[in-house]
Design an enzyme around this catalytic site. Structure first.
Site, PDB file in Angstrom:
ATOM      1  N   GLY A   1      24.095   2.291  82.980  1.00 18.88           N
ATOM      2  CA  GLY A   1      23.522   1.051  83.514  1.00 18.88           C
ATOM      3  C   GLY A   1      24.005  -0.204  82.823  1.00 18.88           C
TER       4      GLY A   1
ATOM      5  CE  LYS B   1      13.559  -7.906  68.837  1.00 17.85           C
ATOM      6  NZ  LYS B   1      13.105  -9.264  68.514  1.00 17.85           N
TER       7      LYS B   1
ATOM      8  CD  GLN C   1      16.987   2.380  76.324  1.00 12.45           C
ATOM      9  OE1 GLN C   1      17.386   3.409  76.842  1.00 12.45           O
ATOM     10  NE2 GLN C   1      15.788   1.896  76.542  1.00 12.45           N
TER      11      GLN C   1
ATOM     12  CE  LYS D   1      33.380   3.998  74.732  1.00 12.97           C
ATOM     13  NZ  LYS D   1      33.810   4.996  73.748  1.00 12.97           N
TER      14      LYS D   1
ATOM     15  CD  GLU E   1      21.472   9.678  80.132  1.00 12.41           C
ATOM     16  OE1 GLU E   1      20.630   9.791  81.031  1.00 12.41           O
ATOM     17  OE2 GLU E   1      22.660  10.023  80.277  1.00 12.41           O
TER      18      GLU E   1
HETATM   19 MO1  MOS Z   1      19.231   9.656  83.823  1.00 12.36          MO
HETATM   20  S1  MOS Z   1      18.560  11.578  83.624  1.00 12.36           S
HETATM   21  O1  MOS Z   1      20.651   9.873  84.762  1.00 12.36           O
HETATM   22  O2  MOS Z   1      17.995   8.739  84.516  1.00 12.36           O
END
Ligand code: MOS
Length: 731
Positions: free
Chosen positions: A510, A619, A624, A687, A691
């Site tokens: 995103g 921040k 995250q 990047k 995750e």
């Molecule tokens: Mo993530 S599991 O692609 O929202």
């Protein structure tokens, strides 16, 4: 705009706004409780009625009869929707099971009816009076039983490099171990919720969805209506973790309920419905074999993973990182998929890598132990700067070694005792663990519209979503940097299918992808501004709310004095991701204490060092990563959907039974980002981290527990009962 050569110097590199630790611009709305979430949009449509979902009471079979008459006669009830009166429904492109069952039931708590009433309480009460008779069929409800019938998925064939079997057999040092990870639930704060309103044949859904364009497409497909008659609005989302990547029953049933009742209808999935009605992260069984030479260089690495899903579903791709993370000439990675009659499996934060790293990084720790090598050194010895299967294909950036070394220094790794069970602090056995972090960097086409008005306000519109990640803020930073205005002069509008189609929120793509789309639109707007002011777009500088070329200088707002300027553009990607492997890297360090008498496990310290390209907002990026580390701690120690293997459902389907970490479980956390820009990822040179932060944490915890106690648990979550009968004798 196409991105197909490495990025050169561009306006983002000024780093006046981008790259600075910035409070979230939506922070005041969130902290004052005034950001309108889907179920709270009382203002968007008058006269809203309430829908309550009835979930199937069996895992597999048929509805033999359904009697809605008593429910329909109940106080306040306006309509009852079932498959019998809902019209023809198609399955969404992204749904494995139907969102309204009948006559087939595909999984437990699959929706079988929606009761619509004047109040929520009336709808819920009448929902208990829908009489459903089932013809139940037997099914296979646990992975262990289904494993024998698992097959190679056609979209995920085995990957072989060299001759794994021979090299493994010949290796002087070998590990062959099996690890298991349980089913997990996203357990995000905001439940799935939608308000539906029809205007003639046009439908608007105020909902909570990570991927607006996918969602609008699937609503249209499911209901058999033209795509341009569906509008999705999802500006604020209380967490998703993948649970809201796709349209769920709340949205489709709200639409059907609103049609049946002839007025707007709002539907939320009650918390106890979510765990079985929606998707979950599937359990895995993973066999890992590693062979090295006597010095600890990997000669053979094999990773096989079994998972299950409903017919038509996909595997948990837990072997992906093993193709790329460590060197070794002979390799085998293989997925096996079984049919399981459980709720639908799908993506949850770092699908694939999150459970895959939980296994691989324990295996690496075990192998270091066999070799008598420090686990940090063993990983460094097996670093690779190229894709091990394609030596001509380098990583765009890969600072795994520096993450490990810097992390070891900062964490005080030299104080770890190599002999397990030998460090003591009062009643606590203390241990340290490490794991690499790895998650691929995916690129997604993303578009945006940018407007400049006569006051010099820059407004960005894109269907990008903010699931709590900070999208609003990094998008505002990008537009401010590009147009040379302060952050306060930028307005960001997200999450509406009337806006240009963005990357959406998924796969940690995103931040980089959506801001790259904003970059593209701003490049176009800059050209329009220069044109309007009679300047050369190549030479014009955008700074301090002004546009300058040599001696000439104009207020930015002057360009829009006559009429608002509007530019729309998308960023698309060529084949750079084929020439370069793009991944994100890190190292997780964890210290735990294990109570010498009770085997209670407490995490004491956590550190993550991440290398993930340019960090757009340190921040929100840190937030995250600490959130992901917390989720990783939950995966290590508590999270597990308990499967009723006779009836085929998740028993602990609420937040009382599905345990996740609370503040008291999470101690000091530290996050460090290495200096990095990646010119291969996009003009942003950024990047994702959302995750990356979860990948490896669970194994670092497991390895720390081993270091503290000498007990190796290969079956997550690591609850104290798995330690208790193996604990070292009390001194
Ligand atoms: Mo993530 S599991 O692609 O929202």
């Amino acid at each position: 705009m196409k991105f197909d050569t490495p990025a050169t110097v561009n306006p983002i590199d000024r780093l006046e706004v981008v790259g600075k630790a910035t409070d979230r611009i939506d922070g005041p709305l969130k902290t004052t409780g005034t950001a309108p979430y889907a179920y709270e949009r009382h203002d968007v449509a008058a006269n809203q009625a309430y829908g309550y979902v009835v979930g199937a009471a069996i895992a597999k079979g048929r509805i033999s009869s359904i009697d809605t008459s008593v429910a329909l006669d109940s106080p306040g009830v306006l309509a009852v929707v079932t498959a019998k009166n809902a019209g023809t429904l198609t399955k969404g492109r992204f749904n494995t099971a139907h969102l309204l069952a009948g006559p087939r039931v595909e999984h437990y708590h699959q929706a079988v009816a929606l009761v619509v009433a004047e109040s929520f309480e009336q709808a819920r009460a009448a929902a208990q009076r829908v009489r459903v008779e089932y013809a139940r069929e037997s099914g296979v409800h646990d992975l262990a039983s289904a494993k024998a019938s698992a097959v190679e998925p056609k979209d995920n064939p085995d990957v072989r490099v060299g001759d794994f079997e021979s090299a493994f057999a010949a290796a002087p040092v070998q590990l062959d171990a099996t690890y298991t990870t349980p089913d997990q639930s996203h357990a995000m704060m905001e439940p799935h919720a939608s308000i539906a309103a029809w205007d003639g044949d046009a439908l608007t859904l105020w909902t909570s969805n990570q991927m607006i364009a996918w969602g609008a497409g699937d609503v249209a497909r499911t209901l058999g209506m033209p795509r341009d008659k569906v509008r999705l609005v999802s500006p604020y989302i209380g967490g998703g973790f993948g649970s809201k990547l796709f349209v769920r029953a709340d949205a489709i049933l709200a639409a059907l309920g609103a049609k049946a009742a002839g007025r707007p209808v709002k539907v939320t999935l009650a918390r106890p419905q979510i765990f079985n009605n929606t998707t979950h992260r599937p359990a895995t069984l993973q066999r890992i074999r590693i062979g090295t030479d006597a010095e600890g260089s990997i000669t053979a690495i094999g990773h096989e993973s079994w998972s299950g899903d409903l017919p038509g579903g996909g595997p948990e791709t837990a072997t992906g990182q093993t193709e790329l993370l460590y060197a070794g000439a002979n390799r085998l990675t293989a997925l096996r998929l079984a049919v399981l009659d459980l709720p639908e499996g799908n993506a949850m934060r770092a699908p694939g890598e999150a459970p895959g790293m939980m296994a691989l990084e324990i295996a690496m720790d075990e192998m270091a132990g066999k070799l008598g090598l420090d686990p940090v050194e063993f990983r460094i010895r097996n670093d690779t700067q190229v894709d091990p299967a394609n030596p001509d294909r380098p990583f765009s950036q890969r600072q795994l070694v520096k993450c490990l070394r810097d992390g070891a220094d900062r964490f005080g790794w030299d104080k770890r005792t190599a002999n397990p069970g030998t460090r003591r602090d009062g009643r606590w056995l203390v241990g340290m663990g490490v794991a690499s972090a790895f998650r691929n960097n995916l690129l997604m086409k993303s578009a945006a519209r940018v407007r400049l008005d006569a006051q010099g306000i820059v407004t960005v519109q894109t269907d990008m979503t903010d699931i709590g990640t900070g999208s609003y803020t990094v998008i505002a930073q990008t537009a401010a940097e590009m147009m040379g205005v302060p952050l306060g002069r930028v307005v960001v509008e997200l999450g509406d299918s009337r806006f240009p189609v963005s990357a959406g929120s998924g796969g940690q793509w995103g931040a980089n992808s959506s801001t790259a789309g904003v970059y593209a639109a701003c490049m176009k707007l800059r050209a329009d501004v220069a044109d309007k002011l009679g300047l050369d777009p190549e030479k014009a500088e955008f700074v301090d709310g002004r546009v300058r070329e040599g001696e000439r200088s104009h207020a930015l707002a002057d360009a829009a004095a006559d009429a608002e300027l509007v530019a729309e553009e998308a960023m698309e990607y060529g084949d750079l991701d084929k020439k370069y492997q793009q991944s994100t890297f890190g190292a997780h360090f964890v210290e735990v204490g294990v109570d010498a008498a009770t085997a209670e496990i407490r995490i004491r310290r956590m550190l993550a060092v991440c290398a993930a390209g340019r960090i757009l907002n340190p921040k929100s990026a840190r937030s995250q990563v600490i959130g992901a580390m917390t989720m990783g701690a939950g995966a290590a120690l508590m999270e597990e959907l308990a499967v009723d293997t006779r009836r085929g459902f998740f028993v602990n389907h609420d937040l009382a039974g599905y345990e996740v970490p609370v503040h008291a479980d999470i101690p000091h956390q530290e996050v460090v980002f290495l200096e990095e820009t990646d010119p291969i990822s996009s003009p942003m040179k950024a990047k994702g981290v959302g995750e990356l932060g979860i990948c490896g944490v669970g194994a670092a915890v497991a390895n720390a527990i081993h270091n503290a106690t000498g007990i190796r648990v290969r079956d997550y979550p690591i609850t104290l009962d798995k330690l208790l009968d193996k604990m070292p004798p009390l001194a």
